[in-house]
Design a protein around this motif. Structure first.
Motif, PDB file in Angstrom:
ATOM      1  N   GLU A  19       0.724  -1.323  -0.031  1.00  0.00           N
ATOM      2  CA  GLU A  19       0.040  -0.159   0.191  1.00  0.00           C
ATOM      3  C   GLU A  19       0.877   1.237  -0.142  1.00  0.00           C
ATOM      4  O   GLU A  19       0.534   2.222  -0.726  1.00  0.00           O
ATOM      5  CB  GLU A  19      -0.991   0.054   1.161  1.00  0.00           C
ATOM      6  CG  GLU A  19      -2.048  -1.066   1.118  1.00  0.00           C
ATOM      7  CD  GLU A  19      -1.543  -2.426   1.632  1.00  0.00           C
ATOM      8  OE1 GLU A  19      -0.587  -2.530   2.129  1.00  0.00           O
ATOM      9  OE2 GLU A  19      -2.260  -3.309   1.161  1.00  0.00           O
ATOM     10  N   ARG A  20       1.975   1.277   0.715  1.00  0.00           N
ATOM     11  CA  ARG A  20       2.929   2.270   0.883  1.00  0.00           C
ATOM     12  C   ARG A  20       3.358   2.692  -0.585  1.00  0.00           C
ATOM     13  O   ARG A  20       3.523   3.803  -0.887  1.00  0.00           O
ATOM     14  CB  ARG A  20       3.962   2.006   1.795  1.00  0.00           C
ATOM     15  CG  ARG A  20       4.889   3.223   2.019  1.00  0.00           C
ATOM     16  CD  ARG A  20       4.178   4.649   2.677  1.00  0.00           C
ATOM     17  NE  ARG A  20       5.281   5.577   2.714  1.00  0.00           N
ATOM     18  CZ  ARG A  20       5.183   6.890   2.093  1.00  0.00           C
ATOM     19  NH1 ARG A  20       3.861   7.300   1.889  1.00  0.00           N
ATOM     20  NH2 ARG A  20       5.927   7.796   2.389  1.00  0.00           N
ATOM     21  N   GLN A  21       3.821   1.454  -1.255  1.00  0.00           N
ATOM     22  CA  GLN A  21       4.426   1.665  -2.669  1.00  0.00           C
ATOM     23  C   GLN A  21       3.432   2.425  -3.567  1.00  0.00           C
ATOM     24  O   GLN A  21       3.930   3.370  -4.284  1.00  0.00           O
ATOM     25  CB  GLN A  21       4.875   0.221  -2.980  1.00  0.00           C
ATOM     26  CG  GLN A  21       5.189   0.300  -4.378  1.00  0.00           C
ATOM     27  CD  GLN A  21       5.170  -1.074  -5.363  1.00  0.00           C
ATOM     28  OE1 GLN A  21       4.818  -2.034  -4.738  1.00  0.00           O
ATOM     29  NE2 GLN A  21       5.282  -0.908  -6.547  1.00  0.00           N
ATOM     30  N   GLN A  22       2.365   2.041  -3.547  1.00  0.00           N
ATOM     31  CA  GLN A  22       1.162   2.698  -4.290  1.00  0.00           C
ATOM     32  C   GLN A  22       1.173   4.200  -4.074  1.00  0.00           C
ATOM     33  O   GLN A  22       1.012   5.047  -4.945  1.00  0.00           O
ATOM     34  CB  GLN A  22      -0.144   1.967  -4.132  1.00  0.00           C
ATOM     35  CG  GLN A  22      -0.346   0.671  -4.454  1.00  0.00           C
ATOM     36  CD  GLN A  22      -0.032   0.600  -6.126  1.00  0.00           C
ATOM     37  OE1 GLN A  22      -0.536   1.169  -6.837  1.00  0.00           O
ATOM     38  NE2 GLN A  22       0.839  -0.507  -6.248  1.00  0.00           N
ATOM     39  N   GLU A  23       1.137   4.521  -2.816  1.00  0.00           N
ATOM     40  CA  GLU A  23       1.277   6.042  -2.295  1.00  0.00           C
ATOM     41  C   GLU A  23       2.607   6.750  -3.044  1.00  0.00           C
ATOM     42  O   GLU A  23       2.446   7.814  -3.565  1.00  0.00           O
ATOM     43  CB  GLU A  23       1.241   6.078  -0.942  1.00  0.00           C
ATOM     44  CG  GLU A  23      -0.003   5.798  -0.396  1.00  0.00           C
ATOM     45  CD  GLU A  23       0.161   5.738   1.463  1.00  0.00           C
ATOM     46  OE1 GLU A  23      -0.900   5.548   1.985  1.00  0.00           O
ATOM     47  OE2 GLU A  23       1.110   6.474   1.850  1.00  0.00           O
ATOM     48  N   ILE A  24       3.694   5.975  -2.924  1.00  0.00           N
ATOM     49  CA  ILE A  24       4.942   6.641  -3.343  1.00  0.00           C
ATOM     50  C   ILE A  24       4.863   6.548  -4.903  1.00  0.00           C
ATOM     51  O   ILE A  24       5.155   7.772  -5.372  1.00  0.00           O
ATOM     52  CB  ILE A  24       6.168   5.879  -2.980  1.00  0.00           C
ATOM     53  CG1 ILE A  24       6.256   5.829  -1.336  1.00  0.00           C
ATOM     54  CG2 ILE A  24       7.333   5.935  -3.671  1.00  0.00           C
ATOM     55  CD1 ILE A  24       7.236   5.012  -0.677  1.00  0.00           C
ATOM     56  N   GLU A  25       4.273   5.616  -5.666  1.00  0.00           N
ATOM     57  CA  GLU A  25       4.384   5.610  -7.021  1.00  0.00           C
ATOM     58  C   GLU A  25       3.462   6.709  -7.391  1.00  0.00           C
ATOM     59  O   GLU A  25       3.833   7.534  -8.453  1.00  0.00           O
ATOM     60  CB  GLU A  25       3.678   4.439  -7.697  1.00  0.00           C
ATOM     61  CG  GLU A  25       4.642   3.410  -7.558  1.00  0.00           C
ATOM     62  CD  GLU A  25       4.267   1.846  -7.896  1.00  0.00           C
ATOM     63  OE1 GLU A  25       3.179   1.881  -8.753  1.00  0.00           O
ATOM     64  OE2 GLU A  25       4.877   0.921  -7.899  1.00  0.00           O
ATOM     65  N   ASP A  26       2.301   7.051  -6.752  1.00  0.00           N
ATOM     66  CA  ASP A  26       1.470   8.088  -7.184  1.00  0.00           C
ATOM     67  C   ASP A  26       2.247   9.512  -6.800  1.00  0.00           C
ATOM     68  O   ASP A  26       2.087  10.488  -7.788  1.00  0.00           O
ATOM     69  CB  ASP A  26       0.093   7.951  -6.341  1.00  0.00           C
ATOM     70  CG  ASP A  26      -0.781   7.080  -6.513  1.00  0.00           C
ATOM     71  OD1 ASP A  26      -1.689   6.495  -5.821  1.00  0.00           O
ATOM     72  OD2 ASP A  26      -0.627   6.412  -7.371  1.00  0.00           O
ATOM     73  N   ALA A  27       2.845   9.593  -5.894  1.00  0.00           N
ATOM     74  CA  ALA A  27       3.464  10.853  -5.477  1.00  0.00           C
ATOM     75  C   ALA A  27       4.517  10.943  -6.774  1.00  0.00           C
ATOM     76  O   ALA A  27       4.776  12.175  -7.136  1.00  0.00           O
ATOM     77  CB  ALA A  27       4.329  10.809  -4.278  1.00  0.00           C
ATOM     78  N   VAL A  28       5.303   9.926  -7.047  1.00  0.00           N
ATOM     79  CA  VAL A  28       6.294  10.059  -8.211  1.00  0.00           C
ATOM     80  C   VAL A  28       5.614  10.524  -9.438  1.00  0.00           C
ATOM     81  O   VAL A  28       6.113  11.442 -10.352  1.00  0.00           O
ATOM     82  CB  VAL A  28       7.111   8.642  -8.302  1.00  0.00           C
ATOM     83  CG1 VAL A  28       7.771   8.655  -9.548  1.00  0.00           C
ATOM     84  CG2 VAL A  28       8.111   8.587  -7.155  1.00  0.00           C
ATOM     85  N   GLU A  29       4.762   9.925  -9.674  1.00  0.00           N
ATOM     86  CA  GLU A  29       3.906  10.376 -11.005  1.00  0.00           C
ATOM     87  C   GLU A  29       3.400  11.869 -10.988  1.00  0.00           C
ATOM     88  O   GLU A  29       3.616  12.686 -11.970  1.00  0.00           O
ATOM     89  CB  GLU A  29       2.520   9.512 -11.135  1.00  0.00           C
ATOM     90  CG  GLU A  29       2.725   8.060 -11.633  1.00  0.00           C
ATOM     91  CD  GLU A  29       3.375   7.996 -12.998  1.00  0.00           C
ATOM     92  OE1 GLU A  29       3.251   8.862 -13.831  1.00  0.00           O
ATOM     93  OE2 GLU A  29       4.610   7.302 -13.156  1.00  0.00           O
ATOM     94  N   LYS A  30       3.121  12.550  -9.760  1.00  0.00           N
ATOM     95  CA  LYS A  30       2.570  13.788  -9.733  1.00  0.00           C
ATOM     96  C   LYS A  30       3.886  14.495  -9.858  1.00  0.00           C
ATOM     97  O   LYS A  30       3.806  15.744 -10.557  1.00  0.00           O
ATOM     98  CB  LYS A  30       2.069  14.157  -8.194  1.00  0.00           C
ATOM     99  CG  LYS A  30       0.711  13.572  -8.188  1.00  0.00           C
ATOM    100  CD  LYS A  30       0.220  13.636  -6.995  1.00  0.00           C
ATOM    101  CE  LYS A  30      -1.316  12.932  -6.473  1.00  0.00           C
ATOM    102  NZ  LYS A  30      -1.717  13.293  -5.312  1.00  0.00           N
ATOM    103  N   LEU A  31       5.016  14.168  -9.312  1.00  0.00           N
ATOM    104  CA  LEU A  31       6.177  14.915  -9.423  1.00  0.00           C
ATOM    105  C   LEU A  31       6.815  14.871 -11.049  1.00  0.00           C
ATOM    106  O   LEU A  31       7.475  15.923 -11.618  1.00  0.00           O
ATOM    107  CB  LEU A  31       7.339  14.307  -8.906  1.00  0.00           C
ATOM    108  CG  LEU A  31       7.171  14.631  -6.958  1.00  0.00           C
ATOM    109  CD1 LEU A  31       8.322  13.801  -6.483  1.00  0.00           C
ATOM    110  CD2 LEU A  31       7.240  16.102  -6.858  1.00  0.00           C
ATOM    111  N   SER A  32       6.346  14.002 -11.904  1.00  0.00           N
ATOM    112  CA  SER A  32       6.691  13.847 -12.940  1.00  0.00           C
ATOM    113  C   SER A  32       6.133  14.534 -14.104  1.00  0.00           C
ATOM    114  O   SER A  32       6.408  14.704 -15.354  1.00  0.00           O
ATOM    115  CB  SER A  32       6.794  12.365 -13.514  1.00  0.00           C
ATOM    116  OG  SER A  32       7.712  11.412 -12.837  1.00  0.00           O
ATOM    117  N   LEU A  33       5.026  15.517 -13.495  1.00  0.00           N
ATOM    118  CA  LEU A  33       4.215  16.271 -14.512  1.00  0.00           C
ATOM    119  C   LEU A  33       5.276  17.241 -15.070  1.00  0.00           C
ATOM    120  O   LEU A  33       5.487  17.944 -15.853  1.00  0.00           O
ATOM    121  CB  LEU A  33       3.048  16.803 -13.852  1.00  0.00           C
ATOM    122  CG  LEU A  33       1.891  15.956 -13.105  1.00  0.00           C
ATOM    123  CD1 LEU A  33       0.933  16.619 -12.546  1.00  0.00           C
ATOM    124  CD2 LEU A  33       1.432  15.163 -14.386  1.00  0.00           C
TER     125      LEU A  33
END
Length: 68
Positions: free
Chosen positions: A54-68
């Protein structure tokens, strides 16, 4: 990446050292990005085992937001 997991498993087993490896791969931006793009069966296996999926999913979402 698979060789890394095989090495750690052979040298240290699937205990604390593996947990440290999976945790580090999860919290490191570069490795989290790589794994989310390319995948890694061994990472997924141990990630679920150590219940940090679950924590991985949160981190992946955060990484995707940073990649905008």
């Amino acid at each position: 990446m698979s060789n890394l997991f095989r090495f750690v498993e052979k040298m240290f087993g699937a205990g604390n050292e593996m947990l440290v490896l999976v945790t580090d791969l999860t919290v490191n931006r570069d490795s989290a990005t790589f794994i989310s793009r390319c995948g890694c069966k061994e990472y997924e296996k141990y990630n679920k085992k150590f219940q940090i999926y679950e924590r991985q999913q949160e981190i992946e979402d955060a990484v995707e937001k940073l990649s905008l």
